[in-house]
Design a protein around this motif. Sequence first.
Motif, PDB file in Angstrom:
ATOM      1  N   ARG A  53       0.829  -1.202   0.000  1.00 54.90           N
ATOM      2  CA  ARG A  53       0.000   0.000   0.000  1.00 54.90           C
ATOM      3  C   ARG A  53       0.868   1.258   0.000  1.00 54.90           C
ATOM      4  NH1 ARG A  53      -5.392  -1.283   1.163  1.00 54.90           N
ATOM      5  NH2 ARG A  53      -5.628  -3.474   1.732  1.00 54.90           N
ATOM      6  N   ILE A  54       1.915   1.253   0.811  1.00 56.43           N
ATOM      7  CA  ILE A  54       2.808   2.407   0.849  1.00 56.43           C
ATOM      8  C   ILE A  54       3.530   2.565  -0.477  1.00 56.43           C
ATOM      9  CG2 ILE A  54       4.933   3.327   1.876  1.00 56.43           C
ATOM     10  CD1 ILE A  54       3.927   2.211   4.580  1.00 56.43           C
ATOM     11  N   ARG A  55       4.016   1.483  -1.038  1.00 53.70           N
ATOM     12  CA  ARG A  55       4.728   1.577  -2.312  1.00 53.70           C
ATOM     13  C   ARG A  55       3.833   2.122  -3.415  1.00 53.70           C
ATOM     14  NH1 ARG A  55       8.307  -3.994  -2.326  1.00 53.70           N
ATOM     15  NH2 ARG A  55       9.818  -3.317  -0.769  1.00 53.70           N
ATOM     16  N   LEU A  56       2.578   1.683  -3.458  1.00 52.11           N
ATOM     17  CA  LEU A  56       1.641   2.216  -4.454  1.00 52.11           C
ATOM     18  C   LEU A  56       1.382   3.701  -4.208  1.00 52.11           C
ATOM     19  CD1 LEU A  56      -0.941  -0.691  -4.818  1.00 52.11           C
ATOM     20  CD2 LEU A  56       0.485   0.254  -6.635  1.00 52.11           C
ATOM     21  N   ALA A  57       1.223   4.091  -2.954  1.00 52.33           N
ATOM     22  CA  ALA A  57       0.978   5.501  -2.638  1.00 52.33           C
ATOM     23  C   ALA A  57       2.177   6.367  -2.997  1.00 52.33           C
ATOM     24  CB  ALA A  57       0.628   5.654  -1.159  1.00 52.33           C
ATOM     25  N   VAL A  58       3.370   5.881  -2.740  1.00 47.11           N
ATOM     26  CA  VAL A  58       4.585   6.628  -3.103  1.00 47.11           C
ATOM     27  C   VAL A  58       4.650   6.820  -4.616  1.00 47.11           C
ATOM     28  CG1 VAL A  58       7.115   6.494  -3.183  1.00 47.11           C
ATOM     29  CG2 VAL A  58       5.907   5.998  -1.052  1.00 47.11           C
ATOM     30  N   ALA A  59       4.379   5.759  -5.366  1.00 47.71           N
ATOM     31  CA  ALA A  59       4.388   5.858  -6.832  1.00 47.71           C
ATOM     32  C   ALA A  59       3.342   6.864  -7.304  1.00 47.71           C
ATOM     33  CB  ALA A  59       4.128   4.483  -7.454  1.00 47.71           C
ATOM     34  N   ALA A  60       2.177   6.845  -6.689  1.00 50.86           N
ATOM     35  CA  ALA A  60       1.109   7.773  -7.067  1.00 50.86           C
ATOM     36  C   ALA A  60       1.504   9.220  -6.751  1.00 50.86           C
ATOM     37  CB  ALA A  60      -0.177   7.409  -6.339  1.00 50.86           C
ATOM     38  N   GLN A  61       2.161   9.421  -5.616  1.00 51.64           N
ATOM     39  CA  GLN A  61       2.612  10.771  -5.255  1.00 51.64           C
ATOM     40  C   GLN A  61       3.615  11.304  -6.265  1.00 51.64           C
ATOM     41  OE1 GLN A  61       3.495   9.701  -0.987  1.00 51.64           O
ATOM     42  NE2 GLN A  61       2.963  11.850  -0.747  1.00 51.64           N
ATOM     43  N   VAL A  63       3.618  11.080  -9.354  1.00 52.80           N
ATOM     44  CA  VAL A  63       2.966  11.680 -10.526  1.00 52.80           C
ATOM     45  C   VAL A  63       1.927  12.719 -10.111  1.00 52.80           C
ATOM     46  CG1 VAL A  63       3.409   9.763 -12.095  1.00 52.80           C
ATOM     47  CG2 VAL A  63       1.287   9.791 -10.765  1.00 52.80           C
ATOM     48  N   GLY A  64       1.943  13.101  -8.841  1.00 48.36           N
ATOM     49  CA  GLY A  64       1.114  14.207  -8.409  1.00 48.36           C
ATOM     50  C   GLY A  64      -0.209  13.871  -7.765  1.00 48.36           C
ATOM     51  N   LEU A  65      -0.472  12.609  -7.483  1.00 47.72           N
ATOM     52  CA  LEU A  65      -1.722  12.276  -6.808  1.00 47.72           C
ATOM     53  C   LEU A  65      -1.585  12.545  -5.313  1.00 47.72           C
ATOM     54  CD1 LEU A  65      -2.691   8.903  -8.518  1.00 47.72           C
ATOM     55  CD2 LEU A  65      -3.522  11.182  -9.031  1.00 47.72           C
ATOM     56  N   SER A  66      -2.658  12.932  -4.698  1.00 52.32           N
ATOM     57  CA  SER A  66      -2.653  13.187  -3.261  1.00 52.32           C
ATOM     58  C   SER A  66      -2.775  11.873  -2.495  1.00 52.32           C
ATOM     59  CB  SER A  66      -3.814  14.100  -2.880  1.00 52.32           C
ATOM     60  OG  SER A  66      -5.045  13.400  -3.018  1.00 52.32           O
ATOM     61  N   LEU A  67      -2.428  11.932  -1.229  1.00 47.49           N
ATOM     62  CA  LEU A  67      -2.600  10.746  -0.390  1.00 47.49           C
ATOM     63  C   LEU A  67      -4.074  10.402  -0.246  1.00 47.49           C
ATOM     64  CD1 LEU A  67       0.039  11.083   2.451  1.00 47.49           C
ATOM     65  CD2 LEU A  67      -0.017   9.488   0.561  1.00 47.49           C
ATOM     66  N   ARG A  93      -5.876   1.763 -11.620  1.00 41.93           N
ATOM     67  CA  ARG A  93      -6.553   3.036 -11.311  1.00 41.93           C
ATOM     68  C   ARG A  93      -5.549   4.121 -10.980  1.00 41.93           C
ATOM     69  NH1 ARG A  93     -11.113   3.136  -7.225  1.00 41.93           N
ATOM     70  NH2 ARG A  93     -11.131   5.284  -7.936  1.00 41.93           N
ATOM     71  N   LEU A  94      -4.500   3.750 -10.244  1.00 38.82           N
ATOM     72  CA  LEU A  94      -3.455   4.725  -9.934  1.00 38.82           C
ATOM     73  C   LEU A  94      -2.726   5.159 -11.205  1.00 38.82           C
ATOM     74  CD1 LEU A  94      -2.031   3.188  -6.647  1.00 38.82           C
ATOM     75  CD2 LEU A  94      -3.279   5.341  -6.866  1.00 38.82           C
ATOM     76  N   ILE A  95      -2.470   4.228 -12.108  1.00 39.14           N
ATOM     77  CA  ILE A  95      -1.824   4.555 -13.379  1.00 39.14           C
ATOM     78  C   ILE A  95      -2.708   5.506 -14.193  1.00 39.14           C
ATOM     79  CG2 ILE A  95      -1.163   3.609 -15.640  1.00 39.14           C
ATOM     80  CD1 ILE A  95      -0.207   1.087 -14.042  1.00 39.14           C
ATOM     81  N   GLU A  96      -3.983   5.179 -14.282  1.00 39.86           N
ATOM     82  CA  GLU A  96      -4.901   6.024 -15.053  1.00 39.86           C
ATOM     83  C   GLU A  96      -5.013   7.423 -14.451  1.00 39.86           C
ATOM     84  OE1 GLU A  96      -8.436   3.636 -15.105  1.00 39.86           O
ATOM     85  OE2 GLU A  96      -7.585   2.213 -16.538  1.00 39.86           O
ATOM     86  N   ALA A  97      -5.085   7.497 -13.134  1.00 45.08           N
ATOM     87  CA  ALA A  97      -5.155   8.812 -12.477  1.00 45.08           C
ATOM     88  C   ALA A  97      -3.864   9.588 -12.720  1.00 45.08           C
ATOM     89  CB  ALA A  97      -5.417   8.640 -10.984  1.00 45.08           C
ATOM     90  N   GLY A  98      -2.744   8.896 -12.678  1.00 47.64           N
ATOM     91  CA  GLY A  98      -1.456   9.542 -12.956  1.00 47.64           C
ATOM     92  C   GLY A  98      -1.371  10.024 -14.390  1.00 47.64           C
ATOM     93  N   GLN A  99      -1.844   9.215 -15.332  1.00 45.92           N
ATOM     94  CA  GLN A  99      -1.825   9.622 -16.735  1.00 45.92           C
ATOM     95  C   GLN A  99      -2.732  10.825 -16.970  1.00 45.92           C
ATOM     96  OE1 GLN A  99      -2.766   5.760 -18.445  1.00 45.92           O
ATOM     97  NE2 GLN A  99      -0.654   5.507 -19.140  1.00 45.92           N
ATOM     98  N   ALA A 100      -3.875  10.862 -16.289  1.00 45.92           N
ATOM     99  CA  ALA A 100      -4.765  12.017 -16.419  1.00 45.92           C
ATOM    100  C   ALA A 100      -4.082  13.271 -15.882  1.00 45.92           C
ATOM    101  CB  ALA A 100      -6.079  11.761 -15.672  1.00 45.92           C
ATOM    102  N   ARG A 101      -3.369  13.124 -14.764  1.00 47.70           N
ATOM    103  CA  ARG A 101      -2.655  14.267 -14.184  1.00 47.70           C
ATOM    104  C   ARG A 101      -1.557  14.733 -15.125  1.00 47.70           C
ATOM    105  NH1 ARG A 101      -2.815  15.531  -8.862  1.00 47.70           N
ATOM    106  NH2 ARG A 101      -4.941  14.952  -9.277  1.00 47.70           N
ATOM    107  N   ILE A 102      -0.849  13.809 -15.750  1.00 45.82           N
ATOM    108  CA  ILE A 102       0.209  14.153 -16.704  1.00 45.82           C
ATOM    109  C   ILE A 102      -0.387  14.904 -17.897  1.00 45.82           C
ATOM    110  CG2 ILE A 102       1.858  13.186 -18.365  1.00 45.82           C
ATOM    111  CD1 ILE A 102       2.352  10.957 -16.207  1.00 45.82           C
TER     112      ILE A 102
END
Length: 120
Positions: A53-61, A63-67, A93-102
């Motif tokens: 869970r932490i590793r996924l959250a770090v990766a999401a952060q 690319v600019g996703l919030s915690l 879902r994290l990848i898609e959210a990151g791509q949308a942010r990019i």
Amino acid sequence: MTTKVDATLTIGEVASKAGVSTNAVRYYERYRVITAERTAGNARRFTIDAICRIRLAVAAQRVGLSLAESAEILAEIPPMSPDLEQWTAAGQRLIEAGQARIAELAAVVDEYRTLDFLTS
């Protein structure tokens, strides 16, 4: 308060295996990315999935996703879920959210290139 048998990792072990500080583990707990059980002595004990869970959250952060966004996505996975499809879906879902942010950031950069924002 009882401690679950499967909640066996200390905060230091989670931090070490996830590649973050113990303060970061507390921070992720505060934002509900992970949860801990408490021992009779009030020490935190985490399940092994806290590391993922932490590793996924770090990766999401990165690319600019919030915690909060990460926590919302990860909340769909029950603690200690062995269901790889759930983990894969959360990762997607994290990848898609990151791509949308990019894409949003790329649009802003393109706008700045034209300098149109100066004349609006």
